[in-house]
Enzyme design. Sequence first.
Site, PDB file in Angstrom:
ATOM      1  N   GLU A  40       9.775   2.162  -4.029  1.00 50.63           N
ATOM      2  CA  GLU A  40       8.910   0.973  -3.972  1.00 50.63           C
ATOM      3  C   GLU A  40       8.510   0.738  -2.512  1.00 50.63           C
ATOM      4  O   GLU A  40       8.824   1.529  -1.634  1.00 50.63           O
ATOM      5  CB  GLU A  40       9.639  -0.256  -4.527  1.00 50.63           C
ATOM      6  CG  GLU A  40      10.888  -0.643  -3.742  1.00 50.63           C
ATOM      7  CD  GLU A  40      11.677  -1.791  -4.367  1.00 50.63           C
ATOM      8  OE1 GLU A  40      11.301  -2.298  -5.438  1.00 50.63           O
ATOM      9  OE2 GLU A  40      12.707  -2.177  -3.776  1.00 50.63           O
ATOM     10  N   ASP A  96      10.079  -8.682   2.558  1.00 47.37           N
ATOM     11  CA  ASP A  96       8.906  -7.848   2.264  1.00 47.37           C
ATOM     12  C   ASP A  96       7.729  -8.122   3.221  1.00 47.37           C
ATOM     13  O   ASP A  96       6.595  -8.379   2.775  1.00 47.37           O
ATOM     14  CB  ASP A  96       8.419  -8.096   0.823  1.00 47.37           C
ATOM     15  CG  ASP A  96       9.528  -8.000  -0.207  1.00 47.37           C
ATOM     16  OD1 ASP A  96      10.437  -7.161  -0.027  1.00 47.37           O
ATOM     17  OD2 ASP A  96       9.472  -8.760  -1.204  1.00 47.37           O
TER      18      ASP A  96
HETATM   19  O1  FUB Z   1      10.995  -8.923  -3.170  1.00 48.97           O
HETATM   20  C1  FUB Z   1      10.977  -8.424  -4.484  1.00 48.97           C
HETATM   21  C2  FUB Z   1      11.011  -6.937  -4.469  1.00 48.97           C
HETATM   22  O2  FUB Z   1      12.156  -6.483  -3.771  1.00 48.97           O
HETATM   23  C3  FUB Z   1       9.864  -6.290  -3.743  1.00 48.97           C
HETATM   24  O3  FUB Z   1       8.678  -6.304  -4.461  1.00 48.97           O
HETATM   25  C4  FUB Z   1      10.440  -4.956  -3.494  1.00 48.97           C
HETATM   26  O4  FUB Z   1       9.738  -4.178  -2.593  1.00 48.97           O
HETATM   27  C5  FUB Z   1      11.823  -5.325  -3.028  1.00 48.97           C
HETATM   28  O5  FUB Z   1      11.846  -5.659  -1.665  1.00 48.97           O
END
Ligand code: FUB
Length: 333
Positions: free
Chosen positions: A232, A18
């Site tokens: 996301e 991320d």
């Molecule tokens: O790293 C945890 C979660 O997985 C992140 O918040 C999302 O974007 C995904 O990458």
Amino acid sequence: MGKELQNKPLVKHIYTADPSAHYFNGKIYIYPSHDIPHECEDNDNGDQYSMEDYHVLCMDSVDSPAVDCGEVLHEKNVPWVSHQMWAPDCAYKNGKYYLYFPAKDKNGIFHIGVAVSDKPDRDFVPEESYIADSYSIDPAVFVDDDGRAYMYHGGLWGGQLEKWQTGSFVAGDPDMIPGADGPQGDEVALGPLVAELNDDMISLKAPAQHIAILDENGEPLKAGDEKRRFFEACWMHKYNGKYYLSYSTGTTCYICYAISDSPMGPFTYTGRILEPVIGWTTHHSTVEVDGKWYLFYHDSSLSGGINSQRSVKFCELHHNEDGTIRTINPYDN
Ligand code: FUB
């Protein structure tokens, strides 16, 4: 420029994911999640992403190896947090650096917290509580040329975005509890959230609102359009006066982008930035360094495909003359 460092893990001594990359004071700082090996169940709720702290990585240039500046924040030092320190970001304003991070509170509900420092790579002091009225995950804070700052955030399923459709958190099994499930099929997809920040950078000027992402006919993307709808990992950059909202499509594993004339949208879906990587999640950021643009992203190649043990990588990103972005296949050399 040599490309020896590109499309390879930035560091191998820890797992990182991320990445939010920024160019501060002539160096590239990367604010990633810190994946740790553990015994948690691998499920749709994201329990396997059980991170506890944040490290900052720094590169003197795109030709220099990344250095781990060490741990800058741990969950045990943040009063409101119980666990799961997910994807962070950092912004600079008013002579200070603001580290934004999602984490679960003592009731298991995600909110966005902030820690403040005079330096980009250490001494971050967390606020006592999370940002009032913040919820869900994956904050990306964009400071516009006029100094106004906007926080983009949100994520489906484990990120809990769909659980807030009634205005307050609706817990429980979505099959059993009305309002805990997201839109389906031909229903309009939930867009990410955007909220303008106050000048203090630690509070919202107004409640966050969902961003509209439209198709080529001006119609909102539908929930069933899994190759294009938001899941996301949103990010914002500005190029030639236009605002580029990029994000992960989750289930179909693309990084897509949509363009607007305003940081608040509506945005028009335009295309893909990154094809699927090894591992279930995909998450990225873009940064301009000395007139060139770069994409920071992650995959699970170093761990042999373990979803929750990821590594940050980067490569060059190209805007075409018409403002579109050239799609990157992460495994093309
Ligand atoms: O790293 C945890 C979660 O997985 C992140 O918040 C999302 O974007 C995904 O990458």
